[in-house]
Structure formats: structure tokens, C-alpha cells
Design a protein around this motif. Structure first.
Motif, PDB file in Angstrom:
ATOM      1  N   CYS A 127      60.953  27.761  44.418  1.00 14.02           N
ATOM      2  CA  CYS A 127      60.254  27.780  43.130  1.00 14.02           C
ATOM      3  C   CYS A 127      60.706  26.620  42.257  1.00 14.02           C
ATOM      4  CB  CYS A 127      60.481  29.104  42.408  1.00 14.02           C
ATOM      5  SG  CYS A 127      62.224  29.471  42.112  1.00 14.02           S
ATOM      6  N   GLU A 128      61.978  26.316  42.294  1.00  8.53           N
ATOM      7  CA  GLU A 128      62.522  25.198  41.521  1.00  8.53           C
ATOM      8  C   GLU A 128      61.900  23.885  41.990  1.00  8.53           C
ATOM      9  OE1 GLU A 128      66.874  23.526  40.253  1.00  8.53           O
ATOM     10  OE2 GLU A 128      66.635  24.250  42.307  1.00  8.53           O
ATOM     11  N   GLU A 129      61.704  23.747  43.292  1.00  6.71           N
ATOM     12  CA  GLU A 129      61.062  22.546  43.823  1.00  6.71           C
ATOM     13  C   GLU A 129      59.614  22.452  43.361  1.00  6.71           C
ATOM     14  OE1 GLU A 129      61.476  22.246  48.067  1.00  6.71           O
ATOM     15  OE2 GLU A 129      63.624  22.637  47.948  1.00  6.71           O
ATOM     16  N   ALA A 130      58.930  23.584  43.283  1.00  5.46           N
ATOM     17  CA  ALA A 130      57.517  23.605  42.883  1.00  5.46           C
ATOM     18  C   ALA A 130      57.341  23.406  41.384  1.00  5.46           C
ATOM     19  CB  ALA A 130      56.878  24.924  43.307  1.00  5.46           C
ATOM     20  N   ALA A 131      58.313  23.844  40.592  1.00  8.89           N
ATOM     21  CA  ALA A 131      58.174  23.789  39.127  1.00  8.89           C
ATOM     22  C   ALA A 131      59.515  23.457  38.465  1.00  8.89           C
ATOM     23  CB  ALA A 131      57.634  25.117  38.612  1.00  8.89           C
ATOM     24  N   PRO A 132      60.052  22.250  38.707  1.00  7.53           N
ATOM     25  CA  PRO A 132      61.383  21.922  38.187  1.00  7.53           C
ATOM     26  C   PRO A 132      61.466  21.866  36.664  1.00  7.53           C
ATOM     27  CG  PRO A 132      60.339  19.983  39.125  1.00  7.53           C
ATOM     28  CD  PRO A 132      59.474  21.171  39.468  1.00  7.53           C
ATOM     29  N   ARG A 133      60.349  21.644  35.993  1.00  9.72           N
ATOM     30  CA  ARG A 133      60.356  21.623  34.536  1.00  9.72           C
ATOM     31  C   ARG A 133      60.445  23.034  33.947  1.00  9.72           C
ATOM     32  NH1 ARG A 133      58.470  21.147  29.692  1.00  9.72           N
ATOM     33  NH2 ARG A 133      56.421  22.073  29.622  1.00  9.72           N
ATOM     34  N   VAL A 178      53.511  29.591  29.657  1.00  7.85           N
ATOM     35  CA  VAL A 178      52.959  28.373  30.251  1.00  7.85           C
ATOM     36  C   VAL A 178      51.441  28.298  30.080  1.00  7.85           C
ATOM     37  CG1 VAL A 178      54.807  28.109  31.949  1.00  7.85           C
ATOM     38  CG2 VAL A 178      52.827  29.489  32.514  1.00  7.85           C
ATOM     39  N   ASP A 179      50.947  27.064  30.056  1.00  8.62           N
ATOM     40  CA  ASP A 179      49.508  26.806  30.078  1.00  8.62           C
ATOM     41  C   ASP A 179      49.287  25.408  30.647  1.00  8.62           C
ATOM     42  OD1 ASP A 179      50.219  25.122  28.022  1.00  8.62           O
ATOM     43  OD2 ASP A 179      49.097  26.157  26.482  1.00  8.62           O
ATOM     44  N   GLY A 180      48.043  25.029  30.854  1.00  3.91           N
ATOM     45  CA  GLY A 180      47.720  23.696  31.364  1.00  3.91           C
ATOM     46  C   GLY A 180      48.401  23.385  32.682  1.00  3.91           C
ATOM     47  N   ALA A 181      48.996  22.181  32.760  1.00  8.25           N
ATOM     48  CA  ALA A 181      49.664  21.740  33.987  1.00  8.25           C
ATOM     49  C   ALA A 181      50.850  22.653  34.320  1.00  8.25           C
ATOM     50  CB  ALA A 181      50.129  20.300  33.846  1.00  8.25           C
ATOM     51  N   ASP A 182      51.533  23.154  33.305  1.00  7.81           N
ATOM     52  CA  ASP A 182      52.649  24.071  33.552  1.00  7.81           C
ATOM     53  C   ASP A 182      52.175  25.366  34.195  1.00  7.81           C
ATOM     54  OD1 ASP A 182      54.549  22.317  32.580  1.00  7.81           O
ATOM     55  OD2 ASP A 182      54.602  23.223  30.583  1.00  7.81           O
ATOM     56  N   LEU A 183      50.982  25.808  33.837  1.00  6.12           N
ATOM     57  CA  LEU A 183      50.427  27.017  34.434  1.00  6.12           C
ATOM     58  C   LEU A 183      50.206  26.805  35.927  1.00  6.12           C
ATOM     59  CD1 LEU A 183      49.313  29.891  34.097  1.00  6.12           C
ATOM     60  CD2 LEU A 183      47.106  28.864  33.538  1.00  6.12           C
ATOM     61  N   GLU A 184      49.701  25.648  36.292  1.00  9.95           N
ATOM     62  CA  GLU A 184      49.482  25.349  37.713  1.00  9.95           C
ATOM     63  C   GLU A 184      50.807  25.287  38.469  1.00  9.95           C
ATOM     64  OE1 GLU A 184      46.530  25.481  39.227  1.00  9.95           O
ATOM     65  OE2 GLU A 184      45.890  26.102  37.232  1.00  9.95           O
ATOM     66  N   ALA A 185      51.830  24.692  37.855  1.00  9.65           N
ATOM     67  CA  ALA A 185      53.149  24.634  38.483  1.00  9.65           C
ATOM     68  C   ALA A 185      53.738  26.038  38.630  1.00  9.65           C
ATOM     69  CB  ALA A 185      54.083  23.743  37.661  1.00  9.65           C
ATOM     70  N   ALA A 186      53.546  26.875  37.624  1.00  8.24           N
ATOM     71  CA  ALA A 186      54.038  28.255  37.684  1.00  8.24           C
ATOM     72  C   ALA A 186      53.347  29.023  38.809  1.00  8.24           C
ATOM     73  CB  ALA A 186      53.825  28.957  36.349  1.00  8.24           C
ATOM     74  N   LYS A 187      52.053  28.824  38.959  1.00  7.39           N
ATOM     75  CA  LYS A 187      51.324  29.480  40.053  1.00  7.39           C
ATOM     76  C   LYS A 187      51.875  29.052  41.395  1.00  7.39           C
ATOM     77  CE  LYS A 187      46.870  30.017  37.711  1.00  7.39           C
ATOM     78  NZ  LYS A 187      45.465  29.545  37.674  1.00  7.39           N
ATOM     79  N   ALA A 188      52.182  27.762  41.529  1.00  5.35           N
ATOM     80  CA  ALA A 188      52.742  27.252  42.786  1.00  5.35           C
ATOM     81  C   ALA A 188      54.115  27.870  43.048  1.00  5.35           C
ATOM     82  CB  ALA A 188      52.840  25.730  42.733  1.00  5.35           C
ATOM     83  N   ALA A 189      54.930  27.992  42.011  1.00  6.33           N
ATOM     84  CA  ALA A 189      56.262  28.587  42.168  1.00  6.33           C
ATOM     85  C   ALA A 189      56.171  30.038  42.619  1.00  6.33           C
ATOM     86  CB  ALA A 189      57.037  28.488  40.851  1.00  6.33           C
ATOM     87  N   VAL A 190      55.256  30.782  42.030  1.00  4.22           N
ATOM     88  CA  VAL A 190      55.048  32.174  42.413  1.00  4.22           C
ATOM     89  C   VAL A 190      54.610  32.248  43.873  1.00  4.22           C
ATOM     90  CG1 VAL A 190      53.580  34.202  42.039  1.00  4.22           C
ATOM     91  CG2 VAL A 190      54.560  32.988  40.073  1.00  4.22           C
ATOM     92  N   ARG A 191      53.719  31.353  44.250  1.00  3.12           N
ATOM     93  CA  ARG A 191      53.161  31.359  45.602  1.00  3.12           C
ATOM     94  C   ARG A 191      54.218  31.073  46.677  1.00  3.12           C
ATOM     95  NH1 ARG A 191      49.042  28.612  44.027  1.00  3.12           N
ATOM     96  NH2 ARG A 191      49.884  26.595  44.551  1.00  3.12           N
TER      97      ARG A 191
END
Length: 66
Positions: free
Chosen positions: A18-24, A41-54
């Protein structure tokens, strides 16, 4: 759309994917425990959060609508 990252701390095994997917948004501390740096989160951070969850192999993260 926006969301909030939630962590099931007992379930987290500290793999770090998850850290690799969303380091910010999150990082592993010196003890290997996950720290959520940005919960809302929203915008680009929302997409990164979704990737981390996935990518979490133990489903310790989830994203809920804010």
C-alpha cells in the motif's frame, strides 16, 4: 467524489504494498506499522487510495465514501 481511508490495524501485516501504491498517503514506521498520513482523500489521492486498498494482500485497508 471523496473518501476516507480506514485501517484494520490488527489485520495489517506490514507488507508495504500500500505504501508503494500511495506513498503520499501512508507509510510504514520504523516498527513496520502502517501510518495513515492523509485520511480524507479526493482527486488523484483518491485514485492512489483505491490502488492501495486493491493491493493489500490481507484486506486491512478500505475506502469509505465521505
Amino acid at each position: 467524489m471523496s473518501g476516507r481511508i480506514e485501517l484494520d490495524r490488527p489485520r495489517c501485516e506490514g507488507h508495504g504494498l500500500c505504501e508503494e501504491a500511495a506513498p503520499r498517503l501512508m507509510h510504514l514506521d520504523d516498527d513496520g506499522d502502517l501510518v495513515i498520513d492523509v485520511e480524507e482523500v479526493d482527486g488523484a489521492d483518491l485514485e492512489a487510495a483505491k490502488a492501495a486498498v486493491r493491493v493489500c494482500p490481507v484486506a486491512a485497508l478500505r475506502l469509505v465514501s465521505a
